[in-house]
Design a protein around this motif. Structure first.
Motif, short mmCIF file in Angstrom:
data_model
loop_
_atom_site.label_atom_id
_atom_site.label_comp_id
_atom_site.label_asym_id
_atom_site.label_seq_id
_atom_site.Cartn_x
_atom_site.Cartn_y
_atom_site.Cartn_z
N GLY A 138 44.34 -21.90 -28.10
CA GLY A 138 44.48 -23.17 -27.53
C GLY A 138 45.86 -23.73 -28.02
O GLY A 138 45.37 -25.09 -27.22
N GLN A 139 45.84 -23.62 -28.94
CA GLN A 139 47.78 -24.33 -28.74
C GLN A 139 48.92 -23.38 -29.77
O GLN A 139 47.94 -22.12 -29.44
N GLY B 235 48.69 -19.99 -32.70
CA GLY B 235 47.25 -20.38 -32.82
C GLY B 235 46.61 -18.87 -32.52
O GLY B 235 46.82 -17.95 -31.68
#
Length: 363
Positions: A310-311, A314
């Motif tokens: 998601g980032q 990550g």
């Protein structure tokens, strides 16, 4: 004359036998029952006189409390010479297992985001997979007598072992390559699935993978912690089909949690093979791993696939989706549907696995 060693007190132990805990609840949880009883009696009498400690500042840290190394090992899960106690690991039979999966980015079937309300992502090939499972096959055309034999075996089974021995062979039919099938093997060679490393090693009832020699030795070496599940290196590798079985008293919820965890490991293995030798990780949104559960006459099939982090930097996330459900004990038609669905799923996984391996070997 040789001097005698001084006798230890009733509750004393040699100093070399001690390690440390850092708070009172931990000590009370592991101390000798006789010591605990003495502490209770002392507390009932009012405890120590603390009047001389009035107005003293509170300590900034608690002094360590000695405990035996064997009991320290029990709490931490491993022997340590320091003072750190690791977090307790959980299995599918523990009540906190599902939450630990979610905290680690592994989502069970039907999961919804608590903020947005969005359902966990389906694989982009979900519809295609349902069509694959519905394909007819001659090997899944049982006679009435075969269905009656299955039905009676299902009624007679009282334990999981009986289900595994009398019912599973009927569902599986002929196994194409016995060297690609194994089970009841601890996956003790894999890297932790989650960053918190608080999940016990998986131990699938049944799983299918590739023969080790199918994958180039250098690739097996590079990806060993992701695709070689056991230290018994001659067992199937790169597993991507799992089967969790429960007896009549078994829990369908536990079976689903097992399938979620095991198939996420399989999805990661396929993802590592798919990305091997590439500059960037491959996230195609497709499922390349399936799992099945059987409990109380019902067969369920699930997909598991990997989604990009998601980032930046990550970890990826793993999403399980329900694919099919068949009440095999309902009729001869449903029994036929169940055996066909299971065998088609197993064969499809082999095809996907072989293709991933072929491409990885060429890089």
């Amino acid at each position: 004359p040789r001097s005698k060693r001084p006798k230890l007190g009733q509750h004393e132990q040699p100093q070399s036998y001690h390690q440390f805990v850092t708070n009172v609840p931990e000590y009370l949880g592991i101390c000798n029952p006789r010591v605990l009883e003495d502490i209770k009696k002392f507390a009932r009498g009012g405890g120590p006189d603390l009047s001389d400690l009035r107005n003293c500042p509170a300590p900034t840290s608690s002094p360590p409390v000695a405990m035996s190394s064997s009991k320290s090992t029990f709490l931490s899960g491993r022997r340590s010479s320091g003072t750190t106690i690791t977090a307790r690991t959980s299995s599918a039979y523990d009540r906190d297992f599902c939450q630990k999966l979610v905290d680690g980015g592994v989502y069970t079937a039907g999961y919804r985001d608590p903020i947005t309300g969005e359902a966990s992502k389906h694989p982009t090939n979900h519809k295609e997979l349902r069509e694959v499972l519905a394909r007819p096959r001659e090997s899944a055309s049982p006679s009435t007598s075969e269905f009656e034999a299955y039905w009676q075996a299902d009624v007679d089974a009282r334990k999981e072992k009986q289900v595994s021995e009398s019912i599973v062979p009927l569902i599986e039919g002929k196994i194409p390559d016995g060297r690609c099938r194994s089970g009841d093997i601890l996956f003790n060679n894999l890297k932790p699935l989650t960053e918190s490393n608080d999940l016990k090693s998986a131990k699938p009832d049944i799983y299918y993978g590739a023969r080790p020699e199918q994958i180039h030795k250098s690739t097996r070496h590079d990806l060993g912690g992701y695709i070689v599940p056991s230290t018994e290196s001659d067992l199937p590798v790169a597993p991507n089909f799992f089967f969790a079985v429960k007896g009549p008293d078994g829990s369908p919820a536990v079976a689903e949690r097992q399938a979620t965890y095991e198939s996420a490991l399989g999805a990661r293995a396929m993802h590592k093979l798919q990305s091997y030798g590439k500059e960037k990780h491959s996230y195609d949104g497709k499922a390349h791993t399936l799992s099945a559960t059987y409990c109380q006459g019902t067969l369920k099939l699930y997909t598991s696939h990997v989604e990009a982090p998601g980032q930046p930097g990550g970890p990826p996330s793993y999403h399980m989706t329900k694919l099919r459900s068949v009440a095999m004990d309902d009729s001869i038609e449903s029994y036929k549907e169940g055996t066909r669905t299971y065998r088609n799923a197993r064969d499809w996984c082999k095809k996907e696995r072989d293709e991933m391996i072929r491409e990885a070997n060429q890089r």
